[in-house]
Design an enzyme around this catalytic site. Structure first.
Site, PDB file in Angstrom:
ATOM      1  N   ARG A  45       0.875  -1.191   0.171  1.00 57.29           N
ATOM      2  CA  ARG A  45      -0.270  -0.009   0.297  1.00 57.29           C
ATOM      3  C   ARG A  45       0.745   0.980   0.815  1.00 57.29           C
ATOM      4  NH1 ARG A  45       2.024   2.401   3.798  1.00 57.29           N
ATOM      5  NH2 ARG A  45       0.754   3.770   3.731  1.00 57.29           N
ATOM      6  N   ALA A  47       0.863   5.213  -2.546  1.00 59.83           N
ATOM      7  CA  ALA A  47       0.897   5.391  -3.581  1.00 59.83           C
ATOM      8  C   ALA A  47       1.764   4.498  -4.280  1.00 59.83           C
ATOM      9  CB  ALA A  47       0.386   6.837  -3.863  1.00 59.83           C
ATOM     10  N   ARG A  88      -7.125  -0.411  -6.775  1.00 57.12           N
ATOM     11  CA  ARG A  88      -8.029   0.503  -5.780  1.00 57.12           C
ATOM     12  C   ARG A  88      -7.682   1.857  -6.476  1.00 57.12           C
ATOM     13  NH1 ARG A  88      -3.845   1.142  -0.235  1.00 57.12           N
ATOM     14  NH2 ARG A  88      -5.741   2.284  -0.136  1.00 57.12           N
ATOM     15  N   GLN A 195      -1.555   2.419   9.594  1.00 52.04           N
ATOM     16  CA  GLN A 195      -0.427   2.964   9.075  1.00 52.04           C
ATOM     17  C   GLN A 195       1.038   3.066   9.589  1.00 52.04           C
ATOM     18  OE1 GLN A 195      -3.483   3.065   7.551  1.00 52.04           O
ATOM     19  NE2 GLN A 195      -3.846   2.473   5.403  1.00 52.04           N
ATOM     20  N   ASP A 236      -1.798  10.892  -2.514  1.00 51.44           N
ATOM     21  CA  ASP A 236      -1.775   9.681  -2.846  1.00 51.44           C
ATOM     22  C   ASP A 236      -2.610   9.779  -4.164  1.00 51.44           C
ATOM     23  OD1 ASP A 236      -2.901   8.570  -0.344  1.00 51.44           O
ATOM     24  OD2 ASP A 236      -2.443   6.530  -1.848  1.00 51.44           O
ATOM     25  N   ASN A 246      -5.414  12.260   0.651  1.00 53.04           N
ATOM     26  CA  ASN A 246      -4.032  11.630   1.394  1.00 53.04           C
ATOM     27  C   ASN A 246      -5.212  11.232   2.158  1.00 53.04           C
ATOM     28  OD1 ASN A 246      -1.830  10.999   1.981  1.00 53.04           O
ATOM     29  ND2 ASN A 246      -1.818  11.813   3.929  1.00 53.04           N
ATOM     30  N   LYS A 247      -4.120   9.715   3.203  1.00 49.49           N
ATOM     31  CA  LYS A 247      -5.360   9.545   4.207  1.00 49.49           C
ATOM     32  C   LYS A 247      -6.226   9.651   5.027  1.00 49.49           C
ATOM     33  CE  LYS A 247      -4.634   5.981   4.569  1.00 49.49           C
ATOM     34  NZ  LYS A 247      -5.850   5.013   3.313  1.00 49.49           N
TER      35      LYS A 247
END
Ligand code: MRU
Length: 345
Positions: A45, A47, A88, A195, A236, A246-247
């Site tokens: 995982r 990007a 994804r 993460q 990402d 992003n996350k």
């Protein structure tokens, strides 16, 4: 440092990021379908790591194709690529890696099929090497924003594990440390996939970089108490106007950073730019299984039947971003101009 992804003897080997930090086990992908599954299930995982894995996956896919001529080969390759591209949705590096492999294929029509397969393998390995070089370049540019003695907040994992090596946001941190600066890192745990807690803390500890884990709801507390000097995160996908996907949770951090006058930097390679999109509103946001939110350590934490949401990314609007650190240099507002310039468009 453990290799995130390796391509050796027809096998793409990945460290299984779902099992870290408790277990260091590797997953061997022998087919493009194996790589697709590894991306979907987050064995790999982040990007750039997804982009590199996808390129290697395309090479594995090419190896399996039986064809007498280029056209027949390309039809089969394209169909494999379009399946992989669905693994994804948010990180644009996936499409970027696949498109680059397709372009090389089209540019190599004159080669025999065995030569073409070799050419694709070389391209995938080049993409892997280039990613590490890009991260080191970002580190050089970005470390200038971190002063000796700073405490840096980061969200999710934008480290060696999220790339082919060295990392984007964590690459900037590594370069600051390599430049002799004594810094501390606060790592958001990054619910629900953890993460930050599992991966960022692990890889910084491996490198003896001082790191403290905090939960996602603590960063405001530390900002208010003047205990965070700078925020650095990865991305990402970045739209043409500098909006950053992003996350999930990144947006909250950026809003809080602006409120407290703390600079908020995004570190991402040019391969994470999607200049075809004019704003972040057009970036697809992955919805992951609600079980990842409803359960913790495989145990349910909310009543059976409870309604649960799980958007896996959010968009940080460009006005909250102090600068974007790329491998080609620093982009500053207005991003519509600066990103195009850095991307050579
Ligand atoms: O869902 P993930 O773990 O793939 O999300 C990763 C992130 O959001 C990272 O911050 C991003 O990819 C930057 S990685 C260098």
């Amino acid at each position: 440092m453990i290799k995130t992804i390796e391509y050796i003897d027809g096998v793409v080997r990945m460290i299984d990021q779902t099992r870290l930090p408790l277990e260091k086990v590797f997953v061997d992908c022998k087919t493009i379908e194996d790589v697709d599954n590894a991306i979907r299930t987050m064995v790999v995982r982040g990007a750039p790591a997804i982009g590199v894995s996808a390129a290697m996956g395309v090479s594995l896919g090419a190896e399996s194709i039986q064809a007498d001529n280029f056209d027949a080969f390309y039809v089969k390759l394209e169909s494999k690529c379009s399946a992989l591209a669905k693994s994804r949705p948010t990180a644009v590096n996936l499409a970027w890696g696949i498109e680059r492999m397709k372009r090389v294929t089209l540019d190599s029509k004159n080669l025999s099929i065995p030569e073409l397969k070799q050419r694709l393998k070389k391209e995938a390995l080049d993409i892997c090497e280039e990613d590490i070089a890009a991260n080191k370049a970002m580190g050089d540019f970005g470390q200038t924003f971190i002063d000796d003695g700073n405490t840096v907040l980061t969200h999710c994992n934008a480290g060696a594990l999220a790339t082919a090596g060295y990392g984007t946001a964590l690459g900037v941190i590594r370069s600051a440390v390599n430049a002799g600066k004594k810094i501390k890192v606060l790592a958001d745990e990054t619910r629900p996939f953890l993460q930050g807690a599992r991966l960022t803390v692990w890889e910084l500890m491996e490198d003896n970089i001082p790191v403290k884990l905090i939960t996602d709801n603590m960063s405001g507390f530390f900002m208010k108490n003047n205990q965070i000097d700078v925020v650095v995160v990865g991305a990402d996908r970045i739209a043409g106007n500098g909006d950053v996907a992003n996350k999930i949770g990144t947006y909250m951090v950026a809003v809080m950073a602006q409120k407290h006058g703390i600079p908020f930097y995004v570190a991402a390679p040019i391969s994470t730019l999607d200049l075809s999109l004019s704003s972040g509103k057009e970036i697809p946001i992955e919805e992951r299984s609600v079980d990842e939110v409803a359960c913790f350590n495989n145990k349910r934490i909310t009543p059976e039947g409870a309604s649960v949401a799980h958007p896996a990314f959010d968009i940080t609007s460009n006005d909250l971003v102090t600068a974007i650190i790329t491998d080609k240099g620093i982009a500053k507002p207005p991003y519509t101009t600066s990103l195009k310039q850095l991307a050579g468009q």
